[in-house]
Design a protein around this motif. Structure first.
Motif, PDB file in Angstrom:
ATOM      1  N   ARG A   1     -10.883  31.783   7.405  1.00  0.00           N
ATOM      2  CA  ARG A   1      -9.426  32.448   7.767  1.00  0.00           C
ATOM      3  C   ARG A   1      -9.718  31.810   9.208  1.00  0.00           C
ATOM      4  O   ARG A   1     -10.346  32.825  10.401  1.00  0.00           O
ATOM      5  CB  ARG A   1      -9.318  33.077   7.449  1.00  0.00           C
TER       6      ARG A   1
ATOM      7  N   VAL B   1      -9.024  22.832   1.919  1.00  0.00           N
ATOM      8  CA  VAL B   1      -8.126  23.690   2.978  1.00  0.00           C
ATOM      9  C   VAL B   1      -7.237  24.283   2.947  1.00  0.00           C
ATOM     10  O   VAL B   1      -6.560  22.948   1.449  1.00  0.00           O
ATOM     11  CB  VAL B   1      -8.787  22.679   4.160  1.00  0.00           C
ATOM     12  N   GLN B   2      -6.912  25.131   3.621  1.00  0.00           N
ATOM     13  CA  GLN B   2      -4.927  25.442   2.690  1.00  0.00           C
ATOM     14  C   GLN B   2      -4.470  26.396   4.473  1.00  0.00           C
ATOM     15  O   GLN B   2      -5.109  26.837   4.606  1.00  0.00           O
ATOM     16  CB  GLN B   2      -5.270  26.195   1.709  1.00  0.00           C
ATOM     17  N   ARG B   3      -3.509  25.543   5.124  1.00  0.00           N
ATOM     18  CA  ARG B   3      -2.682  26.564   5.713  1.00  0.00           C
ATOM     19  C   ARG B   3      -2.170  27.571   5.232  1.00  0.00           C
ATOM     20  O   ARG B   3      -1.553  28.016   4.150  1.00  0.00           O
ATOM     21  CB  ARG B   3      -1.435  25.343   6.393  1.00  0.00           C
TER      22      ARG B   3
ATOM     23  N   ILE C   1      -6.228  19.036  10.590  1.00  0.00           N
ATOM     24  CA  ILE C   1      -7.767  18.941  10.211  1.00  0.00           C
ATOM     25  C   ILE C   1      -8.193  18.155   9.897  1.00  0.00           C
ATOM     26  O   ILE C   1      -7.451  16.981   8.699  1.00  0.00           O
ATOM     27  CB  ILE C   1      -6.610  20.103   8.438  1.00  0.00           C
TER      28      ILE C   1
ATOM     29  N   THR D   1       0.132  19.113   8.075  1.00  0.00           N
ATOM     30  CA  THR D   1       0.056  20.013   7.332  1.00  0.00           C
ATOM     31  C   THR D   1       0.745  21.279   6.930  1.00  0.00           C
ATOM     32  O   THR D   1      -0.126  22.068   8.076  1.00  0.00           O
ATOM     33  CB  THR D   1      -1.666  20.387   6.541  1.00  0.00           C
TER      34      THR D   1
ATOM     35  N   VAL E   1     -10.447  22.045  12.867  1.00  0.00           N
ATOM     36  CA  VAL E   1      -8.460  22.597  13.411  1.00  0.00           C
ATOM     37  C   VAL E   1      -8.573  21.995  14.761  1.00  0.00           C
ATOM     38  O   VAL E   1      -9.187  23.064  15.612  1.00  0.00           O
ATOM     39  CB  VAL E   1      -8.333  23.819  12.831  1.00  0.00           C
TER      40      VAL E   1
ATOM     41  N   THR F   1      -5.464  28.393   9.152  1.00  0.00           N
ATOM     42  CA  THR F   1      -5.850  28.047   8.667  1.00  0.00           C
ATOM     43  C   THR F   1      -7.681  28.411   7.804  1.00  0.00           C
ATOM     44  O   THR F   1      -8.280  28.392   8.296  1.00  0.00           O
ATOM     45  CB  THR F   1      -6.558  26.500   9.028  1.00  0.00           C
TER      46      THR F   1
END
Length: 694
Positions: free
Chosen positions: A165, A192-194, A206, A237, A275, A282
């Motif tokens: 993270r 990936v993920q916000r 990203i 995103t 990033v 993220t």
């Protein structure tokens, strides 16, 4: 007193007396000498005794002092020894504690490495030792062991397990460099993920990329496409985007199944996630690069599919289908999960058709049927399998192609019709008709409709297109049009212009149906986006490609009797009086000239096209002014009324107002007064005098 000596002239008695006196003196002297000697001897003895006593006292005192000094020195030495022993004991204890802490940390690290050896090395949060952390691609130079470690503090747990993270900017890459061998195909995968949105999500992207290295493991020279390839820049995103997965294939040579071709000098690759932005949070879940040249992946069969297969087998369909194929001379067919799998396979010569369940992977919606052909298919329209065979796609549908007659449709009941009428409609994922324009509530006639319903679980990209048009020209003199729209009038309209025609018309709404009274938030709406990708030539030289973003031109013989406006802007909420916030914005560095205005005519002595400024006065009356460049090159500022300009300061701003004279000045602080000019020749022949108030 002197003694008389005996003499011949003296009497014997005198001489005897004189001799007696001399003996008396001698005896007295002897006694005195004896007394003095005795006194001296006694003095010497007393002095010797005194000296012996003082020496004894001094020796005793010195002995006591020496004993005291020796005792003090002994005590000091003992205290020093005790302190040294204490210090050594404390140092040994501290060293022992430090060694114990180090041993514990080493034990933890060894334990972590021991367990990381069985961890999934594609998941960043589970096998942290397998990944490096930095700020830029330049920090990926060197062997994997020399790269900066991924801090343990970045490990967190998301919805799908352990992740890395990142808060703010950063770069995570694999320590392992994967050798890119000739003739092999590799698959790169990112997830990936916000977790917290960026303040500027449109620019704080990203980046999913691949860094390239030469045969010695050195990073290739800087620059996108040489030192690294940006496979995807995920702009916009947000947390609402959910879990985002991207994957691609790569290799040393271009070919079927290879989407990214490595630079010519590249021999190793290392995937990374970078990033951007100071404030987003993220999660990096998966970072993977594998050799998939020999992989064939089939999607698992569902339970109901197995039940249906069992039912089919009970009907002895295999024998019956074989008989039918033999009778109909149906060619043999093989099924593959993706085009890359088919390209990597050696396909028997008797197989003449292939069925692909996807292009990148099974179920991605880009599969289809392919037919064995004798010659290479056009570029980008087929592939070659490992055995050397060529395969071309089978097009399932072509309407009015190659001179064939078009589809004839008389249309709906043109009078009183209140529904949709689509001659040809393709709906992907069952896009409902009531979500089209008109909501199936009033008459809309459409010749061709392409509609896509993107499901909530989709992560297949942001280019799901209802209707797409493409054109590519290889002609040196003829161009191509990707998408064309034409509208024509076939009769007069009813005054004052009830019939309208549109060459193109778009509608963008944040609603599921355009007539819904409410919409969804965190959606970016674009009316039209025009992208231009102008590249240099292969040898690096520049190109001659004039670019016009929007080009308005026509072949009219009149500009009409009514409005003739190129661009007209009205309110975004026309029925509620809601204005746009900004009509035109140019970003910093976007252009060398923001606005270039031409002359009113293409003949000599023509001033510039004016900029008209309109206002509404306190009483509601309209007011107008203009800015124009005269034919002589003078900048003309024309207020609403009057021939002059009054320059006044209005709370820090400069205002231009109409003045009685040329303009007004306030030279003495007594108020603005006009600057005027005198009669003809008042300043000499051919000149007027200029009168400036004090």
């Amino acid at each position: 007193m002197a003694l008389l000596k005996p003499s011949l002239g003296s009497t014997p008695s005198d001489n005897v007396a004189r001799i007696g006196n001399a003996f008396d003196v001698v005896e007295g002297l002897s006694a005195a000498l004896a007394d003095e000697q005795a006194a001296r001897v006694a003095g010497f003895a007393a002095e010797g005794q005194a000296r012996e006593r003082s020496i004894a006292v001094a020796v005793a005192a010195e002995g006591q002092r020496r004993l005291a000094a020796v005792a003090a020195e002994g005590e000091a030495r003992q205290a020093g020894i005790v302190r040294e022993q204490q210090d050594r004991t404390a140092a040994i204890v501290a060293e022992g504690q430090a060694r114990a802490a180090g041993d514990l940390a080493l034990e933890v690290l060894i334990g972590r490495y021991r367990y990381d050896c069985v961890a999934d090395t594609a998941r960043v949060g589970e096998a942290g030792w397998a990944f490096a952390f930095g700020a830029t691609v330049a920090e990926l130079q060197g062997d994997g062991s020399a790269l900066p470690a991924l801090p343990a503090a970045l490990r967190a747990f998301g919805d799908n397990g352990a992740v890395a993270r990142l808060t703010g900017p950063g770069l995570v890459a694999t320590r392992r460099r994967v050798a890119i061998e000739p003739g092999r195909v590799y698959r790169a995968r990112w997830v990936v993920q916000r977790r917290a949105d960026a303040a500027d999500p449109a620019n704080d992207a990203i980046r999913l990329g691949i860094a390239w290295f030469d045969q010695a493991g050195n990073r290739l020279p800087d620059g996108a496409g040489s030192s690294f390839t940006a496979v995807a820049d995920l702009k916009g995103t947000t947390v609402a985007s959910g879990r985002v997965e991207r994957q691609t294939t790569l290799g040393r040579q271009a070919g079927a199944g290879t989407l990214v071709v490595a630079p010519r000098a590249a021999r190793y690759a290392r995937p990374f996630v970078r990033v951007f932005g100071p404030d987003p949070v993220t999660d990096i879940e998966v970072l993977q690069l594998d050799d998939v040249s020999n992989a064939v992946v089939f999607a698992p069969l569902a339970a109901d599919a197995l039940a249906r297969l069992t039912a089919l087998e009970s009907g002895h369909l295999a024998v019956r289908v074989a008989a039918l194929e033999s009778a109909a001379q149906t060619p043999l067919c093989l099924t593959f999960a993706s085009r890359g799998d088919a390209a990597a396979a050696t396909i028997p010569a008797q197989v003449t058709t292939l069925a692909l369940r996807g292009r990148m992977q099974a179920g991605d919606g880009r599969g289809g049927d392919y037919l064995r052909v004798a010659t290479p298919p056009p570029a980008g329209q087929g592939f070659r399998s490992r055995d050397g065979a060529y395969w071309a796609p089978v097009r399932p549908l072509d309407l009015a192609l190659g001179g064939q007659p078009s589809v004839a449709d008389p249309g709906p009941a043109w009078s009183g019709y209140r529904r949709l009428h689509d001659t040809f409609r393709v709906a992907v994922n069952d896009y409902p008709a009531d979500a089209q324009f008109g909501s199936n509530l009033f008459g809309v006639t459409e010749a061709i409709v392409g509609a896509v319903e993107v499901p909530a679980a989709s992560d297949a990209g942001n280019h799901s297109v209802g209707v797409a048009g493409y054109a590519r020209t290889s002609s040196s003199s003829q161009g191509g049009v990707g998408l064309f729209g034409g509208a024509f009038a076939g009769a007069n309209g009813q005054a004052p212009g009830a019939a309208s025609i549109w060459g193109a018309n778009t509608l963008v709404s944040n609603c599921a149906h355009h007539v819904d009274p409410w919409g969804f938030t965190n959606v970016i709406a674009y009316g039209i986006e025009l992208d231009f990708n102008i590249r240099r030539q292969k040898d690096g030289s520049d190109v001659n490609v004039p670019v016009r973003g929007l080009y308005f031109i026509g072949d009219s013989d009149t500009n009409g009797l009514a409005i003739c406006t190129v661009i007209e802007v009205d309110q975004i909420g026309i029925n509620r009086g809601i204005p746009w916030k900004t009509v035109l914005v140019t970003n910093d560095g976007a252009a060398q000239v923001a606005l270039d205005i031409g002359a009113t005519a293409r003949t000599p002595n023509a001033g510039s096209q004016p900029i008209n400024l309109r206002a509404i006065g306190p009483g509601g009356a309209g007011r107008a002014g203009l800015i124009q460049l005269s034919a002589l090159g003078d900048l003309v500022l024309s207020p609403h009324r009057g021939s002059g300009v009054n320059v006044v300061d209005t709370a820090g701003s400069v205002a231009l107002q109409a003045a009685a004279g040329l303009f007004k000045i306030n030279a003495d602080g007594g108020g603005a007064r006009p600057v005027t000019y005198g009669p003809a020749d008042s300043a000499g022949a051919g000149y007027r005098a200029l009168r400036v108030p004090n």
